[in-house]
Design a protein around this motif. Structure first.
Motif, PDB file in Angstrom:
ATOM      1  N   ARG A  72       0.828  -1.209   0.000  1.00  0.00           N
ATOM      2  CA  ARG A  72       0.000   0.000   0.000  1.00  0.00           C
ATOM      3  C   ARG A  72       0.868   1.267   0.000  1.00  0.00           C
ATOM      4  NH1 ARG A  72      -3.908  -3.179   3.171  1.00  0.00           N
ATOM      5  NH2 ARG A  72      -5.605  -3.599   1.720  1.00  0.00           N
ATOM      6  N   THR A 125     -10.751  -5.750  -6.727  1.00  0.00           N
ATOM      7  CA  THR A 125     -11.003  -5.853  -5.291  1.00  0.00           C
ATOM      8  C   THR A 125     -12.101  -6.873  -5.050  1.00  0.00           C
ATOM      9  OG1 THR A 125     -11.897  -4.808  -3.305  1.00  0.00           O
ATOM     10  CG2 THR A 125     -12.513  -3.779  -5.364  1.00  0.00           C
ATOM     11  N   ILE A 126     -11.914  -7.638  -3.998  1.00  0.00           N
ATOM     12  CA  ILE A 126     -12.998  -8.552  -3.632  1.00  0.00           C
ATOM     13  C   ILE A 126     -14.218  -7.768  -3.148  1.00  0.00           C
ATOM     14  CG2 ILE A 126     -11.424 -10.440  -3.041  1.00  0.00           C
ATOM     15  CD1 ILE A 126     -12.077  -9.815  -0.041  1.00  0.00           C
ATOM     16  N   MET A 169     -15.647  -9.972   4.593  1.00  0.00           N
ATOM     17  CA  MET A 169     -14.949  -8.709   4.294  1.00  0.00           C
ATOM     18  C   MET A 169     -15.855  -7.780   3.487  1.00  0.00           C
ATOM     19  SD  MET A 169     -10.995  -9.675   3.535  1.00  0.00           S
ATOM     20  CE  MET A 169      -9.814  -9.719   4.874  1.00  0.00           C
ATOM     21  N   GLY A 170     -15.274  -6.686   3.010  1.00  0.00           N
ATOM     22  CA  GLY A 170     -16.054  -5.759   2.187  1.00  0.00           C
ATOM     23  C   GLY A 170     -15.765  -4.304   2.459  1.00  0.00           C
ATOM     24  N   ARG A 171     -14.922  -4.034   3.445  1.00  0.00           N
ATOM     25  CA  ARG A 171     -14.629  -2.661   3.895  1.00  0.00           C
ATOM     26  C   ARG A 171     -15.911  -1.881   4.170  1.00  0.00           C
ATOM     27  NH1 ARG A 171      -9.845  -1.989   4.914  1.00  0.00           N
ATOM     28  NH2 ARG A 171     -10.087   0.159   5.628  1.00  0.00           N
ATOM     29  N   GLU A 222     -17.842  -6.804   7.598  1.00  0.00           N
ATOM     30  CA  GLU A 222     -16.855  -6.280   8.572  1.00  0.00           C
ATOM     31  C   GLU A 222     -17.042  -4.796   8.850  1.00  0.00           C
ATOM     32  OE1 GLU A 222     -12.901  -6.683   6.958  1.00  0.00           O
ATOM     33  OE2 GLU A 222     -13.367  -5.492   5.192  1.00  0.00           O
ATOM     34  N   ASP A 239      -3.909   1.323  10.271  1.00  0.00           N
ATOM     35  CA  ASP A 239      -2.592   0.732   9.979  1.00  0.00           C
ATOM     36  C   ASP A 239      -1.603   1.811   9.525  1.00  0.00           C
ATOM     37  OD1 ASP A 239      -2.988   1.259   7.285  1.00  0.00           O
ATOM     38  OD2 ASP A 239      -3.484  -0.800   6.748  1.00  0.00           O
ATOM     39  N   HIS A 272      -9.029 -13.469   5.514  1.00  0.00           N
ATOM     40  CA  HIS A 272      -8.277 -13.485   4.256  1.00  0.00           C
ATOM     41  C   HIS A 272      -8.475 -14.747   3.427  1.00  0.00           C
ATOM     42  CE1 HIS A 272      -6.516 -10.299   6.626  1.00  0.00           C
ATOM     43  NE2 HIS A 272      -6.113  -9.771   5.495  1.00  0.00           N
ATOM     44  N   ARG A 275      -9.894 -14.019   0.076  1.00  0.00           N
ATOM     45  CA  ARG A 275      -9.166 -13.461  -1.075  1.00  0.00           C
ATOM     46  C   ARG A 275      -7.929 -14.275  -1.452  1.00  0.00           C
ATOM     47  NH1 ARG A 275      -6.831  -7.951   1.790  1.00  0.00           N
ATOM     48  NH2 ARG A 275      -4.702  -8.689   1.797  1.00  0.00           N
TER      49      ARG A 275
HETATM   50  O1  F6P Z   1     -10.041  -4.365   0.160  1.00  0.00           O
HETATM   51  C1  F6P Z   1      -9.893  -5.727   0.247  1.00  0.00           C
HETATM   52  C2  F6P Z   1      -9.821  -6.151   1.677  1.00  0.00           C
HETATM   53  O2  F6P Z   1      -9.667  -7.550   1.683  1.00  0.00           O
HETATM   54  C3  F6P Z   1     -10.987  -5.685   2.535  1.00  0.00           C
HETATM   55  O3  F6P Z   1     -12.116  -6.457   2.335  1.00  0.00           O
HETATM   56  C4  F6P Z   1     -10.371  -5.764   3.907  1.00  0.00           C
HETATM   57  O4  F6P Z   1     -10.955  -4.856   4.812  1.00  0.00           O
HETATM   58  C5  F6P Z   1      -8.962  -5.369   3.663  1.00  0.00           C
HETATM   59  O5  F6P Z   1      -8.686  -5.616   2.314  1.00  0.00           O
HETATM   60  C6  F6P Z   1      -7.979  -6.080   4.554  1.00  0.00           C
HETATM   61  O6  F6P Z   1      -6.708  -5.723   4.134  1.00  0.00           O
HETATM   62  P1  F6P Z   1      -5.338  -6.140   4.813  1.00  0.00           P
HETATM   63  O7  F6P Z   1      -5.615  -7.114   5.893  1.00  0.00           O
HETATM   64  O8  F6P Z   1      -4.535  -6.677   3.694  1.00  0.00           O
HETATM   65  O9  F6P Z   1      -4.770  -4.853   5.327  1.00  0.00           O
END
Ligand code: F6P
Length: 342
Positions: A72, A125-126, A169-171, A222, A239, A272, A275
């Motif tokens: 990122r 993106t998932i 997941m899904g943000r 989530e 993060d 995870h 994905r």
């Molecule tokens: O954007 C994809 C995704 O898998 C989200 O669904 C999830 O919130 C996030 O990435 C988690 O990302 P990581 O654990 O890699 O920081």
């Protein structure tokens, strides 16, 4: 032409299929040379890359993750970030850059494009939350994995007369939750688009159990949050890239359900697993179509665009338009899903 490719943000099934498709058409049809920058924008900043050709891409179609690595990191995190990007691209003679990423990576791609780099975006993106495209690749795979998990939870829930709370997941959106909840016959689905009232959730479960159904599956996205003034949930940690680290809301929901109803409740957080691994056939095909369309866009000089799926056809959209908002689940679809609640 010399074309660069990078994959940024969270990994996602189908990334390798896009890379393979870009390389195939670039090499065989256009006679291009393709280089893959490693670890997303970090590879451009640090001038780290590998040469990609058809041979190197053999066997990639079904392989999860990304052979290029991802991160990122992005140029605007550093004062001299854009200078370093320009320097690498000039040093390596890169004529255009194909950036495969989600909301974060594509926003950065759009900004980099405005600073003179010839970019084309590919939406991954998932979460399926990118505006301008009906689908992102990776979403179908995530939904299939979550649906299979829900199917499995049904039988154990029924055997024990339990409530199973499953977090997907899904943000900040509920696409995975709504699709998997509907496909898996969930008792109810909680999504960020509609803050939930835990009293109503418990009342529905009680009514269902009074009707003689003693097992329930509650799917929680989530990013789901309680309605204001109901229960308190802690703010997620952030993060190192400034991203909210989501995950764990299912624990709070399950504890409240058990405390308020007395129904034995268990939690599954899929995380995870959703994905990782091999993409579905749909995602392999969508990724391939996106990859071919991206290299075509480069050769048409359609810079500053993103390839997208619209009514089954691959089109180009201005990146600026696609990153200006996220795509949420439509109220109509949420209403359809809610017909099957409790
Ligand atoms: O954007 C994809 C995704 O898998 C989200 O669904 C999830 O919130 C996030 O990435 C988690 O990302 P990581 O654990 O890699 O920081």
């Amino acid at each position: 032409m010399r074309v660069g490719v990078l994959t940024g943000g969270g990994d996602c099934p189908g990334l390798n299929a896009v890379i393979r498709a870009v390389v195939r058409k670039a090499e065989r049809v256009y006679g291009d040379r393709v280089v893959g920058f490693l670890d997303g924008w970090l590879g451009v900043l640090e001038d780290r890359f590998i040469t990609l050709d058809v041979e190197r891409c053999r066997g990639l179609l079904p392989r999860g993750g990304t052979i290029l690595g991802t991160s990122r990191y992005q140029p605007f995190m550093f004062d001299d970030g854009m200078d370093r990007v320009h320097a690498t691209l000039e040093r390596r003679g890169i004529d255009a850059l194909i950036c495969i990423g989600g909301e974060g990576t594509l926003s950065v791609t759009e900004k980099v494009g405005r600073r003179g780099v010839r970019v084309v975006g590919v939406p991954k993106t998932i979460d399926n939350d990118i505006a301008g495209t009906e689908r992102t690749f990776g979403f179908d795979t995530a939904v299939a994995i979550a649906t299979e998990a829900i199917d499995r939870l049904h039988t154990t829930a029924e055997s024990h007369n339990r409530v199973m709370v499953v977090e997907v997941m899904g943000r900040n959106v509920g696409h995975i939750a709504t699709w998997a909840g509907l496909a898996g016959g969930a008792t109810m689905t909680l999504v960020p688009e509609r803050p939930f009232d835990i009293d109503e959730v418990c009342a529905s479960l009680r009514r269902r159990h009074e009707r003689g159904r003693y097992a329930s599956i509650v799917v929680v996205a989530e990013g789901a949050r309680p309605r204001e003034g109901t229960i308190e949930v802690p703010e997620p940690a952030v993060d190192r890239y400034g991203h909210r680290r989501l995950g764990g809301i299912a624990n709070i929901v399950a504890a409240e359900i058990e405390r308020r109803t007395g129904f034995e409740t268990r939690v599954t957080i899929l995380g995870h697993v959703q994905r990782g691994g091999s993409p579905t056939a749909f995602d392999r095909v969508l990724s391939t179509r996106f990859g071919v369309a991206a290299i075509d866009a480069v050769h048409d000089g359609a810079f500053g665009t993103m390839v997208a799926l619209e009514c089954g056809v691959i089109v180009r959209k201005p990146l600026a338009e696609c990153v200006s908002e996220i795509k949420t689940v439509s109220p109509e679809f949420l209403d359809t899903a809610s017909v099957f609640f409790a």
